[in-house]
Scaffold this active site. Sequence first.
Site, PDB file in Angstrom:
ATOM      1  N   GLY A  39      26.543  39.106  16.027  1.00  0.00           N
ATOM      2  CA  GLY A  39      26.130  40.511  16.068  1.00  0.00           C
ATOM      3  C   GLY A  39      26.756  41.271  17.215  1.00  0.00           C
ATOM      4  CG  ASP A  59      25.574  38.137  22.694  1.00  0.00           C
ATOM      5  OD1 ASP A  59      26.249  38.510  23.674  1.00  0.00           O
ATOM      6  OD2 ASP A  59      24.863  37.109  22.707  1.00  0.00           O
ATOM      7  CB  ILE A 115      20.513  37.607  14.252  1.00  0.00           C
ATOM      8  CG1 ILE A 115      21.969  37.868  13.843  1.00  0.00           C
ATOM      9  CG2 ILE A 115      20.175  36.129  14.092  1.00  0.00           C
ATOM     10  CD1 ILE A 115      23.000  37.523  14.904  1.00  0.00           C
TER      11      ILE A 115
HETATM   12  P1  ADP Z   1      19.399  40.642  17.627  1.00  0.00           P
HETATM   13  O1  ADP Z   1      19.625  39.163  17.683  1.00  0.00           O
HETATM   14  O2  ADP Z   1      18.766  41.198  18.885  1.00  0.00           O
HETATM   15  O3  ADP Z   1      18.711  41.079  16.376  1.00  0.00           O
HETATM   16  P2  ADP Z   1      21.967  41.594  16.592  1.00  0.00           P
HETATM   17  O4  ADP Z   1      23.247  41.684  17.310  1.00  0.00           O
HETATM   18  O5  ADP Z   1      21.893  40.671  15.410  1.00  0.00           O
HETATM   19  O6  ADP Z   1      20.872  41.235  17.694  1.00  0.00           O
HETATM   20  O7  ADP Z   1      21.521  43.024  16.100  1.00  0.00           O
HETATM   21  C1  ADP Z   1      21.029  44.034  16.942  1.00  0.00           C
HETATM   22  C2  ADP Z   1      21.508  45.366  16.407  1.00  0.00           C
HETATM   23  O8  ADP Z   1      22.855  45.569  16.811  1.00  0.00           O
HETATM   24  C3  ADP Z   1      21.495  45.456  14.880  1.00  0.00           C
HETATM   25  O9  ADP Z   1      20.917  46.695  14.514  1.00  0.00           O
HETATM   26  C4  ADP Z   1      22.980  45.407  14.522  1.00  0.00           C
HETATM   27  O10 ADP Z   1      23.250  46.146  13.338  1.00  0.00           O
HETATM   28  C5  ADP Z   1      23.591  46.075  15.711  1.00  0.00           C
HETATM   29  N1  ADP Z   1      25.017  45.850  15.966  1.00  0.00           N
HETATM   30  C6  ADP Z   1      25.815  44.861  15.550  1.00  0.00           C
HETATM   31  N2  ADP Z   1      27.073  45.048  16.001  1.00  0.00           N
HETATM   32  C7  ADP Z   1      27.061  46.203  16.728  1.00  0.00           C
HETATM   33  C8  ADP Z   1      28.041  46.968  17.437  1.00  0.00           C
HETATM   34  N3  ADP Z   1      29.305  46.578  17.528  1.00  0.00           N
HETATM   35  N4  ADP Z   1      27.630  48.111  18.055  1.00  0.00           N
HETATM   36  C9  ADP Z   1      26.357  48.531  17.997  1.00  0.00           C
HETATM   37  N5  ADP Z   1      25.390  47.864  17.349  1.00  0.00           N
HETATM   38  C10 ADP Z   1      25.738  46.716  16.715  1.00  0.00           C
END
Ligand code: ADP
Length: 185
Positions: A44, A46, A136
């Site tokens: 995601g 991260d 996630i």
């Molecule tokens: P978590 O494990 O905290 O749920 P995720 O990364 O899976 O973290 O998702 C957190 C949010 O970040 C989600 O809404 C996802 O759509 C969003 N996300 C994913 N990639 C990016 C990005 N490049 N920029 C901004 N938001 C993002």
Amino acid sequence: MKEGSPLEKTFNGAELEVVQGDITLSAMACIVNAANTSLLGGGGVDGAIHRAGGRRILDECVRIRSERGGCPVGEAVITTGGNLKAKHVIHTVGPVWNGGKSGEAEKLGNCYSSALRLAEQHGIESLSFPNISTGIYGYPKDKAADVAIEAVTGELARKHAFERIQFVCFDRENYDLYVERIGAL
Ligand code: ADP
């Protein structure tokens, strides 16, 4: 699908902004990462931040992890922004959604307030938040938006030095939820 256009609202001296897009492209002084307790990167947002920011971010995360064993849920740590436009990355760890009766709301609120307090200690005046835990980790997006906005406006309600706080929504559903809520402040 067309991306949503930015929405801005002044709140106790700070600009609160909702944008749809990729947080790694943010022009704020700091971006917030939805990390995990290991601080060693993941999927995601991260993964996107570590890919765009390069090795120096991970090196600092590894050092922090060796000093204090990672980052507990609801807390935050700060590193360089590496190759990003942002000078710093604040890594916070959201809760995994487990039905809502395991303190998820408090933990998620703590992510936003810990990040803002840490930013303040470092003289950071502008930062971008992703929608922590709504990927996630499965936190329902509407409930997460309520918690995030309550925590951020709660911090901004006191005396502060923030100029701009951006909610960077990756998907249209989050963008629409934030526009509705920030628009109604
Ligand atoms: P978590 O494990 O905290 O749920 P995720 O990364 O899976 O973290 O998702 C957190 C949010 O970040 C989600 O809404 C996802 O759509 C969003 N996300 C994913 N990639 C990016 C990005 N490049 N920029 C901004 N938001 C993002």
